[in-house]
Design an enzyme around this catalytic site. Structure first.
Site, PDB file in Angstrom:
ATOM      1  N   ASP A   1       3.643   4.962   0.382  1.00  0.00           N
ATOM      2  CA  ASP A   1       3.338   6.277   0.931  1.00  0.00           C
ATOM      3  C   ASP A   1       1.995   6.736   0.391  1.00  0.00           C
ATOM      4  O   ASP A   1       1.617   6.381  -0.727  1.00  0.00           O
ATOM      5  CB  ASP A   1       4.396   7.304   0.525  1.00  0.00           C
ATOM      6  CG  ASP A   1       5.756   7.010   1.129  1.00  0.00           C
ATOM      7  OD1 ASP A   1       5.794   6.310   2.164  1.00  0.00           O
ATOM      8  OD2 ASP A   1       6.753   7.469   0.569  1.00  0.00           O
TER       9      ASP A   1
ATOM     10  N   HIS B   1      -5.018   1.574  -1.872  1.00  0.00           N
ATOM     11  CA  HIS B   1      -5.049   0.134  -2.073  1.00  0.00           C
ATOM     12  C   HIS B   1      -6.422  -0.290  -2.566  1.00  0.00           C
ATOM     13  O   HIS B   1      -7.342   0.518  -2.642  1.00  0.00           O
ATOM     14  CB  HIS B   1      -4.717  -0.599  -0.766  1.00  0.00           C
ATOM     15  CG  HIS B   1      -5.757  -0.397   0.303  1.00  0.00           C
ATOM     16  ND1 HIS B   1      -5.828   0.738   1.067  1.00  0.00           N
ATOM     17  CD2 HIS B   1      -6.779  -1.189   0.715  1.00  0.00           C
ATOM     18  CE1 HIS B   1      -6.849   0.641   1.904  1.00  0.00           C
ATOM     19  NE2 HIS B   1      -7.451  -0.524   1.710  1.00  0.00           N
TER      20      HIS B   1
ATOM     21  N   HIS C   1      -9.401  -2.872  -1.463  1.00  0.00           N
ATOM     22  CA  HIS C   1      -9.993  -3.838  -0.532  1.00  0.00           C
ATOM     23  C   HIS C   1     -10.823  -4.759  -1.416  1.00  0.00           C
ATOM     24  O   HIS C   1     -11.730  -4.318  -2.120  1.00  0.00           O
ATOM     25  CB  HIS C   1     -10.875  -3.151   0.513  1.00  0.00           C
ATOM     26  CG  HIS C   1     -11.608  -4.133   1.374  1.00  0.00           C
ATOM     27  ND1 HIS C   1     -11.069  -4.664   2.518  1.00  0.00           N
ATOM     28  CD2 HIS C   1     -12.823  -4.714   1.216  1.00  0.00           C
ATOM     29  CE1 HIS C   1     -11.941  -5.517   3.052  1.00  0.00           C
ATOM     30  NE2 HIS C   1     -13.003  -5.559   2.276  1.00  0.00           N
TER      31      HIS C   1
END
Length: 181
Positions: free
Chosen positions: A68, A149, A151
């Site tokens: 989430d 996140h 990358h």
């Protein structure tokens, strides 16, 4: 003293099950297993609006709301290999958001993007496993609209992008299993 030394060495030598002699994974085993595991949300070569995805997107679970928005924010990101910081960017209109680029002794580079904040400076020498930033959602990842996140990209000399998952033990298999599920 032996237990302390053991913990100290393990933290530097075997940060995660995916490590190889050349590349350390950007998250430690404790960060992966301490939450709800590894979340793979974007793969190398994936067609994206206006471009082809040039890296992999990795989130680590950090509680009941892993996946989430906000639940993965602030997880430490570790340098994958010894190197020198060649660039540190803030949110500047580039889709990468807050990001750090490292140059390694083998001529390769690694890029770390979408951080909530960076923890490195240009010219700084970093060791494999050293914290260089923290997961976030800056840049075109939605600035909080999606789960935070990392990358992560690896480039060979000449800025040739390669699939970072191919540099790690068993990582491609884990990601393939998640995509096939």
């Amino acid at each position: 003293k032996i237990v302390y030394l053991y913990k100290e060495l393990i933290g530097k030598c075997t940060a995660s099950r995916f490590d190889t002699a050349e590349w350390g994974f950007p998250f430690t085993e404790e960060e992966i297993t301490g939450g709800l595991g590894l979340n793979y949300s974007g793969y190398f070569g994936e067609p994206m609006p206006g471009h082809i995805h040039g890296g992999i997107d990795i989130g680590v679970g950090s509680g009941a709301n892993a996946g989430d928005p906000g639940s993965n924010k602030g997880v430490p990101i570790h340098a994958a290999r010894d190197g020198v910081v060649t660039a540190v960017y803030g949110i500047d209109g580039n889709g990468g958001g807050n990001r750090v680029y490292l140059q390694h002794d083998n001529g390769w580079t690694s890029w770390y993007m979408h951080m909530v904040r960076t923890a490195a400076t240009v010219g700084q020498k970093v060791s494999r496993g050293e914290v260089i930033g923290y997961t976030g959602g800056s840049g075109s990842s939605g600035q909080g609209a999606y789960a935070e996140h990392l990358h992560f990209e690896i480039h060979q000399p000449g800025e040739v992008k390669i699939d970072p998952a191919s540099c790690y033990n068993g990582l491609s298999r884990v990601f393939k299993n998640q995509l096939d599920a």
